[in-house]
Write a protein that holds these residues in place. Structure first.
Motif, PDB file in Angstrom:
ATOM      1  N   PRO A   1       0.793  -1.236   0.000  1.00 32.68           N
ATOM      2  CA  PRO A   1       0.000   0.000   0.000  1.00 32.68           C
ATOM      3  C   PRO A   1       0.822   1.281   0.000  1.00 32.68           C
ATOM      4  CG  PRO A   1      -0.594  -1.413   1.874  1.00 32.68           C
ATOM      5  CD  PRO A   1       0.449  -2.143   1.111  1.00 32.68           C
TER       6      PRO A   1
ATOM      7  N   ARG B   1      -8.593  -2.035  -0.393  1.00 32.31           N
ATOM      8  CA  ARG B   1      -8.962  -1.914   1.029  1.00 32.31           C
ATOM      9  C   ARG B   1      -7.748  -1.512   1.869  1.00 32.31           C
ATOM     10  NH1 ARG B   1     -12.236  -6.698   0.803  1.00 32.31           N
ATOM     11  NH2 ARG B   1     -10.665  -7.901   1.910  1.00 32.31           N
ATOM     12  N   ASP B   2      -6.622  -2.160   1.607  1.00 33.17           N
ATOM     13  CA  ASP B   2      -5.401  -1.865   2.370  1.00 33.17           C
ATOM     14  C   ASP B   2      -4.932  -0.428   2.142  1.00 33.17           C
ATOM     15  OD1 ASP B   2      -5.350  -4.325   3.455  1.00 33.17           O
ATOM     16  OD2 ASP B   2      -3.595  -5.066   2.358  1.00 33.17           O
TER      17      ASP B   2
ATOM     18  N   ARG C   1       1.746 -10.968   4.968  1.00 34.55           N
ATOM     19  CA  ARG C   1       1.333  -9.786   4.227  1.00 34.55           C
ATOM     20  C   ARG C   1       2.336  -9.369   3.190  1.00 34.55           C
ATOM     21  NH1 ARG C   1      -1.547  -5.071   6.754  1.00 34.55           N
ATOM     22  NH2 ARG C   1      -1.811  -4.943   4.555  1.00 34.55           N
TER      23      ARG C   1
ATOM     24  N   ARG D   1       5.532  -4.866   7.462  1.00 33.02           N
ATOM     25  CA  ARG D   1       4.976  -5.872   6.572  1.00 33.02           C
ATOM     26  C   ARG D   1       6.035  -6.229   5.559  1.00 33.02           C
ATOM     27  NH1 ARG D   1       2.249  -1.430   5.527  1.00 33.02           N
ATOM     28  NH2 ARG D   1       0.360  -2.165   6.501  1.00 33.02           N
TER      29      ARG D   1
ATOM     30  N   ARG E   1      -5.124 -12.599   1.636  1.00 36.20           N
ATOM     31  CA  ARG E   1      -3.776 -12.679   1.099  1.00 36.20           C
ATOM     32  C   ARG E   1      -3.233 -14.044   1.452  1.00 36.20           C
ATOM     33  NH1 ARG E   1      -0.826  -7.628   0.164  1.00 36.20           N
ATOM     34  NH2 ARG E   1      -2.346  -5.974   0.261  1.00 36.20           N
TER      35      ARG E   1
ATOM     36  N   LYS F   1      -7.153   1.958   3.970  1.00 33.36           N
ATOM     37  CA  LYS F   1      -6.854   1.899   5.404  1.00 33.36           C
ATOM     38  C   LYS F   1      -5.616   2.762   5.693  1.00 33.36           C
ATOM     39  CE  LYS F   1      -7.438  -2.384   6.956  1.00 33.36           C
ATOM     40  NZ  LYS F   1      -6.884  -3.722   7.198  1.00 33.36           N
ATOM     41  N   LEU F   2      -4.639   2.646   4.838  1.00 27.89           N
ATOM     42  CA  LEU F   2      -3.390   3.386   5.031  1.00 27.89           C
ATOM     43  C   LEU F   2      -3.590   4.890   4.906  1.00 27.89           C
ATOM     44  CD1 LEU F   2      -0.202   3.159   5.247  1.00 27.89           C
ATOM     45  CD2 LEU F   2      -0.206   3.310   2.767  1.00 27.89           C
TER      46      LEU F   2
END
Ligand code: AMP
Length: 470
Positions: free
Chosen positions: A334, A366-367, A419, A465, A408, A370-371
């Motif tokens: 991300p 989505r990730d 991740r 990650r 994932r 979120k970030l």
């Protein structure tokens, strides 16, 4: 990047020839990283800078470095040659070339000489240039070590050492090369390390390299992303190319930077666009340096409509006010999304960042959301509506599979926490993913122990990650 409105370069202690060059280049007001880094470096202290491309960090270390070198004329060796007194290591050739250009621009009224050195081009011209003598060397690690091995390079007089984009260097598997370089430069020197993130690996490296560093952090570029209009176009998997060509043609876009995840995807897309009479070229690690330099130059001049790039190749590309950035494929890491969209809306200009997203990539989206702590508006382009019956398929990245039905799954082994630890592709040999910890936050500085530099935290970095070079 928001300049510090009530300060100028003279206030920071810079001498007239440097201030003049900066003004001529069009800058009157230092950026936050410059306001903090310039006096620190002038004082001779080691520095750990939390800043990424786009913050003005290059001038932030180049200007005081030039001043320190100007203050002490070089002592020629027995053969009358100038010794290399400053060494700047960068992860990519493009960044090396840009940093060296900055050295020349800002050092225009100094008598200092500089040189850029990277692989993929002949050794001999570099050897010839080294023989003539340079004060400041900007290099990528591999070629630097080649020269060292061939004894065509003497680094025993280095007084200032800069490790630029240290996190990317580690991502790209350069840690051993960096250690080798550290072993051949003098122990006593001023060292500056710049990194967008402060992972444990970066802290370990800082511990080894820096002596009581001053820590400076500036907000990461996502804080300037307000200038960038972000949009997602949901689209069927097989129709992305068509949609991209449609957007470029109907919007009469010129200068479009398009990101793909993998090199072969970049090549395929370039071929398709050229078939559609849209001028496009790809830049990635498999291209020769000549081809990469030409593509970038044509693109900057506006002669090439589309530049297709992978994340690593695009690192350090410095093109101001790029109007359109397109994520043809979303990145699986991300943070790369933030890097990518930072290519537009730079230096106060507005820009547009568009992501073409198929059902397989919902997990990446989505990730990313979120970030960046916001949702990106979806806009379906008429005629390119996603098929509600299309099912998510796994995305295969080298030996790894990601995103089956919204999860994932790392089939390639390793990858702590499961991740995004993708193996390196194309470069031969799997690079180990490194964990990255979030850094960022607002500007701060203070003396910090190298092992545990003081950080204001904040930002949006999130937990470590796995990741890799591509
Ligand atoms: P960098 O973070 O070094 O890659 O710089 C990002 C961009 O900001 C480059 O295009 C620089 O030329 C530009 N820049 C550097 N310093 C300033 C400044 N003080 N004011 C405005 N732009 C700047």
């Amino acid at each position: 990047m928001s300049p510090n409105s009530n300060m100028n370069f003279t206030d920071l202690g810079l001498v007239e020839p440097l201030v003049r060059a900066v003004h001529e280049h069009g800058y009157d007001t230092p950026t936050p990283i410059q306001a903090q880094a310039i006096p620190t470096i002038l004082s001779g202290a080691d520095l750990m800078g939390g800043a990424q491309t786009g913050t003005g960090k290059t001038a932030g270390f180049t200007l005081p470095m030039l001043q320190r070198l100007m203050a002490q004329p070089a002592v020629r060796d027995a053969k009358g040659r100038l010794p290399i007194r400053a060494l700047i290591l960068t992860p990519t050739r493009e960044l090396a070339a840009q940093v060296e250009e900055s050295v020349r621009v800002y050092g225009k009224y100094s008598k200092l000489s500089s040189m850029v050195m990277f692989g993929g081009v002949g050794m001999q011209p570099q050897i010839d240039k080294l023989r003539r003598g340079v004060d400041i060397l900007v290099a990528t690690p591999g070629r630097l070590l080649d020269h060292h091995q061939q004894r065509t390079l003497d680094l025993s007089h280095v007084e200032i050492f800069v490790l630029d984009e240290a996190d990317r260097m580690l991502d790209m598997g350069f840690i051993h090369d960096i250690k080798k370089v550290l072993a051949i430069i003098p122990a006593k020197k001023q060292s500056l390390l710049f990194s967008a993130t402060f992972s444990d690996e970066i802290k370990a490296l800082a511990d080894r390299l820096l002596n009581q560093p001053v820590l400076i952090e500036v907000a990461r570029r996502n804080s300037t992303a307000e200038l960038v209009a972000q949009k997602v176009h949901p689209v069927p998997r097989e129709r992305k190319k068509e949609l991209l060509a449609h957007l470029i043609k109907s919007g009469d876009w010129h200068q479009v930077l398009v990101f793909t995840r993998m090199k072969h995807g970049a090549n395929r897309l370039t071929d398709y666009l050229n078939d559609q009479r849209i001028s496009a070229m790809a830049i990635h690690g498999n291209k020769s340096q000549t081809a990469r330099t030409k593509a970038l130059a044509d693109f900057k001049r506006g002669e090439l409509q589309v530049l297709v790039a992978t994340d690593i190749a695009a690192r350090g590309i410095d093109i101001d006010q790029l109007p359109h950035v397109v994520n043809f494929e979303l990145p699986n890491v991300p943070e790369d999304y933030v890097h990518r969209i930072g290519r537009t809306g730079r230096a106060g200009a507005t820009g547009e960042a568009i992501s073409l997203v198929c059902v397989d990539e919902d997990i990446f989206l989505r990730d990313i959301e979120k970030l960046i702590k916001r949702s990106i508006p979806r806009e379906v382009v008429p005629g390119f509506e996603p098929d509600p019956n299309e099912r998510a398929e796994p995305i295969v990245l080298g030996r790894m599979t990601i995103g089956v039905g919204g999860t994932r799954r790392n089939s390639g082994g390793g990858g702590g926490g499961g991740r995004g630890a993708s193996p390196r592709n194309g470069g031969g040999g799997g690079g180990s993913g490194v964990r990255r910890a979030g850094g960022g936050g607002s500007a701060s500085s203070g003396r910090a122990s190298p092992a545990a530099p003081r950080s204001t935290g904040g930002g949006y970095g999130g937990g470590g990650r796995g990741r890799s070079g591509r």
